[in-house]
Design a protein around this motif. Structure first.
Motif, PDB file in Angstrom:
ATOM      1  N   GLU A 186     -33.195 -36.020  23.690  1.00 58.21           N
ATOM      2  CA  GLU A 186     -34.587 -35.583  23.578  1.00 58.21           C
ATOM      3  C   GLU A 186     -34.643 -34.111  23.180  1.00 58.21           C
ATOM      4  O   GLU A 186     -33.902 -33.285  23.703  1.00 58.21           O
ATOM      5  CB  GLU A 186     -35.299 -35.770  24.925  1.00 58.21           C
ATOM      6  N   PRO A 187     -35.533 -33.752  22.243  1.00 58.27           N
ATOM      7  CA  PRO A 187     -35.623 -32.356  21.811  1.00 58.27           C
ATOM      8  C   PRO A 187     -36.176 -31.450  22.914  1.00 58.27           C
ATOM      9  O   PRO A 187     -37.002 -31.878  23.727  1.00 58.27           O
ATOM     10  CB  PRO A 187     -36.582 -32.423  20.617  1.00 58.27           C
ATOM     11  N   LEU A 188     -35.724 -30.207  22.928  1.00 56.89           N
ATOM     12  CA  LEU A 188     -36.249 -29.225  23.884  1.00 56.89           C
ATOM     13  C   LEU A 188     -37.523 -28.569  23.351  1.00 56.89           C
ATOM     14  O   LEU A 188     -38.333 -28.074  24.139  1.00 56.89           O
ATOM     15  CB  LEU A 188     -35.198 -28.158  24.182  1.00 56.89           C
ATOM     16  N   PHE A 189     -37.686 -28.578  22.035  1.00 48.48           N
ATOM     17  CA  PHE A 189     -38.874 -27.961  21.426  1.00 48.48           C
ATOM     18  C   PHE A 189     -39.540 -28.941  20.460  1.00 48.48           C
ATOM     19  O   PHE A 189     -38.864 -29.720  19.782  1.00 48.48           O
ATOM     20  CB  PHE A 189     -38.498 -26.683  20.680  1.00 48.48           C
ATOM     21  N   ASN A 190     -40.850 -28.885  20.412  1.00 46.19           N
ATOM     22  CA  ASN A 190     -41.605 -29.681  19.447  1.00 46.19           C
ATOM     23  C   ASN A 190     -41.493 -29.058  18.059  1.00 46.19           C
ATOM     24  O   ASN A 190     -40.987 -27.943  17.887  1.00 46.19           O
ATOM     25  CB  ASN A 190     -43.077 -29.757  19.865  1.00 46.19           C
ATOM     26  N   ASP A 191     -41.983 -29.758  17.071  1.00 45.45           N
ATOM     27  CA  ASP A 191     -41.895 -29.268  15.690  1.00 45.45           C
ATOM     28  C   ASP A 191     -42.607 -27.926  15.508  1.00 45.45           C
ATOM     29  O   ASP A 191     -42.207 -27.117  14.658  1.00 45.45           O
ATOM     30  CB  ASP A 191     -42.495 -30.295  14.726  1.00 45.45           C
ATOM     31  N   ASP A 192     -43.658 -27.692  16.291  1.00 43.80           N
ATOM     32  CA  ASP A 192     -44.393 -26.426  16.159  1.00 43.80           C
ATOM     33  C   ASP A 192     -43.784 -25.307  17.000  1.00 43.80           C
ATOM     34  O   ASP A 192     -44.334 -24.197  17.066  1.00 43.80           O
ATOM     35  CB  ASP A 192     -45.866 -26.625  16.533  1.00 43.80           C
ATOM     36  N   GLY A 193     -42.638 -25.574  17.645  1.00 40.51           N
ATOM     37  CA  GLY A 193     -41.968 -24.542  18.437  1.00 40.51           C
ATOM     38  C   GLY A 193     -42.368 -24.489  19.892  1.00 40.51           C
ATOM     39  O   GLY A 193     -41.794 -23.722  20.668  1.00 40.51           O
ATOM     40  N   SER A 194     -43.344 -25.296  20.279  1.00 40.62           N
ATOM     41  CA  SER A 194     -43.769 -25.316  21.678  1.00 40.62           C
ATOM     42  C   SER A 194     -42.785 -26.132  22.522  1.00 40.62           C
ATOM     43  O   SER A 194     -41.968 -26.891  22.004  1.00 40.62           O
ATOM     44  CB  SER A 194     -45.171 -25.922  21.788  1.00 40.62           C
ATOM     45  N   ASP A 195     -42.885 -25.957  23.835  1.00 32.46           N
ATOM     46  CA  ASP A 195     -41.993 -26.685  24.734  1.00 32.46           C
ATOM     47  C   ASP A 195     -42.256 -28.184  24.669  1.00 32.46           C
ATOM     48  O   ASP A 195     -43.419 -28.622  24.692  1.00 32.46           O
ATOM     49  CB  ASP A 195     -42.214 -26.225  26.188  1.00 32.46           C
ATOM     50  N   SER A 196     -41.200 -28.967  24.582  1.00 30.54           N
ATOM     51  CA  SER A 196     -41.347 -30.416  24.647  1.00 30.54           C
ATOM     52  C   SER A 196     -41.628 -30.822  26.083  1.00 30.54           C
ATOM     53  O   SER A 196     -41.536 -30.011  27.020  1.00 30.54           O
ATOM     54  CB  SER A 196     -40.066 -31.096  24.164  1.00 30.54           C
ATOM     55  N   ASP A 197     -41.969 -32.079  26.302  1.00 32.44           N
ATOM     56  CA  ASP A 197     -42.208 -32.564  27.663  1.00 32.44           C
ATOM     57  C   ASP A 197     -40.954 -32.416  28.523  1.00 32.44           C
ATOM     58  O   ASP A 197     -41.040 -32.113  29.724  1.00 32.44           O
ATOM     59  CB  ASP A 197     -42.640 -34.034  27.632  1.00 32.44           C
ATOM     60  N   VAL A 198     -39.799 -32.636  27.911  1.00 36.24           N
ATOM     61  CA  VAL A 198     -38.533 -32.510  28.643  1.00 36.24           C
ATOM     62  C   VAL A 198     -38.341 -31.085  29.140  1.00 36.24           C
ATOM     63  O   VAL A 198     -38.006 -30.856  30.315  1.00 36.24           O
ATOM     64  CB  VAL A 198     -37.347 -32.921  27.749  1.00 36.24           C
ATOM     65  N   LEU A 199     -38.555 -30.112  28.289  1.00 36.80           N
ATOM     66  CA  LEU A 199     -38.375 -28.716  28.679  1.00 36.80           C
ATOM     67  C   LEU A 199     -39.461 -28.279  29.661  1.00 36.80           C
ATOM     68  O   LEU A 199     -39.172 -27.554  30.625  1.00 36.80           O
ATOM     69  CB  LEU A 199     -38.383 -27.810  27.445  1.00 36.80           C
ATOM     70  N   ALA A 200     -40.693 -28.716  29.437  1.00 35.56           N
ATOM     71  CA  ALA A 200     -41.783 -28.357  30.348  1.00 35.56           C
ATOM     72  C   ALA A 200     -41.497 -28.864  31.762  1.00 35.56           C
ATOM     73  O   ALA A 200     -41.743 -28.158  32.745  1.00 35.56           O
ATOM     74  CB  ALA A 200     -43.104 -28.924  29.831  1.00 35.56           C
TER      75      ALA A 200
END
Length: 247
Positions: free
Chosen positions: A129-143
């Motif tokens: 799972e990615p740590l960051f979304n495409d726009d650079g914001s925190d992914s749900d996993v990182l949040a």
């Protein structure tokens, strides 16, 4: 040498440098803790962790903090098998569950930086799972990881205050625990402290009332009761030795 017990290469999480980083999780992800025989514990975990592990107080005089014993020998966690699976019937301490993330304290002690262990095998750029979304914001996993770190840090502050109160009451004493394996001579576990039963019993009514009111007394009872788990560690080691001999 590992830093912070289980962290090989902790680095501040960077939205540019770690933009493509992904995290793989699963049931066999605890191999990183295979060689630690104790980890720190926060007071919010006492009731649950005390069912599986001995809770002791480790550290230099004046700096003791709660920890759970995971093994009877150095570099040996009896709750993680060779495949990296944690024992299905045992609680996993929060110190372990927050990995590969950790908070690094700033110089002032108020600001914290989220770090990630770049040496963790479950990190990569292809799977997971990615740590960051495409726009650079925190992914749900990182949040979710950041919230967990924040909650752990708050619980750690409560734990530091708890142990400070125990020291103020002079309740901690050095203790050696005897372990009797199924075969062979008994061995001794030392290098830690426990709450002294006689000192606790000698406390005056006001001090006991204060401990009852702030929850410290319940924590102490959970700690004392958990020491019975030392023999369960010995039994777990016996079973591992038998399994190894058979295989």
């Amino acid at each position: 040498m590992k830093q912070l017990l289980i962290y090989d290469r902790p680095r501040p999480l960077n939205r540019v440098a770690h933009r493509s980083l992904r995290l793989t999780t699963g049931p066999a992800t605890y191999a990183f803790s295979r060689t630690v025989n104790s980890v720190p514990l926060v007071v919010a975990e006492f009731a649950r962790a005390g069912l599986d592990y001995p809770i002791v107080f480790a550290g230099a005089a004046g700096q003791e903090q709660p920890a759970v014993l995971l093994g009877l020998h150095g570099a040996d966690n009896l709750f993680v098998d060779d495949g990296g699976h944690w024992a299905a019937d045992a609680y996993v301490p929060a110190f372990i569950r927050r990995y590969p993330f950790v908070l690094a304290e700033g110089d002032g002690g108020e600001d914290f930086t989220v770090c990630v262990d770049e040496g963790y095998a479950g990190l990569g750029t292809e799977a997971g799972e990615p740590l960051f979304n495409d726009d650079g914001s925190d992914s749900d996993v990182l949040a979710h990881a950041v919230r967990f770190l924040s909650d752990f840090q708050a619980a750690l502050r409560d734990t530091l205050a708890f142990t400070e109160r125990l020291r103020d009451l002079d309740l901690l004493e050095t203790r050696t625990l005897q372990v009797q394996p199924a075969q062979g001579a008994a061995t001794a576990l030392d290098g830690f402290k426990v709450v002294a039963a006689d000192r606790l019993a000698a406390l005056k009514g006001s001090a006991v009332a204060a401990m009852h009111g702030n929850g410290d007394l319940a924590l102490v009872h959970a700690h004392v009761q958990s020491l019975q788990n030392v023999q369960r560690l010995s039994a777990r080691l016996d079973r591992r030795r038998v399994a190894t001999a058979v295989n």
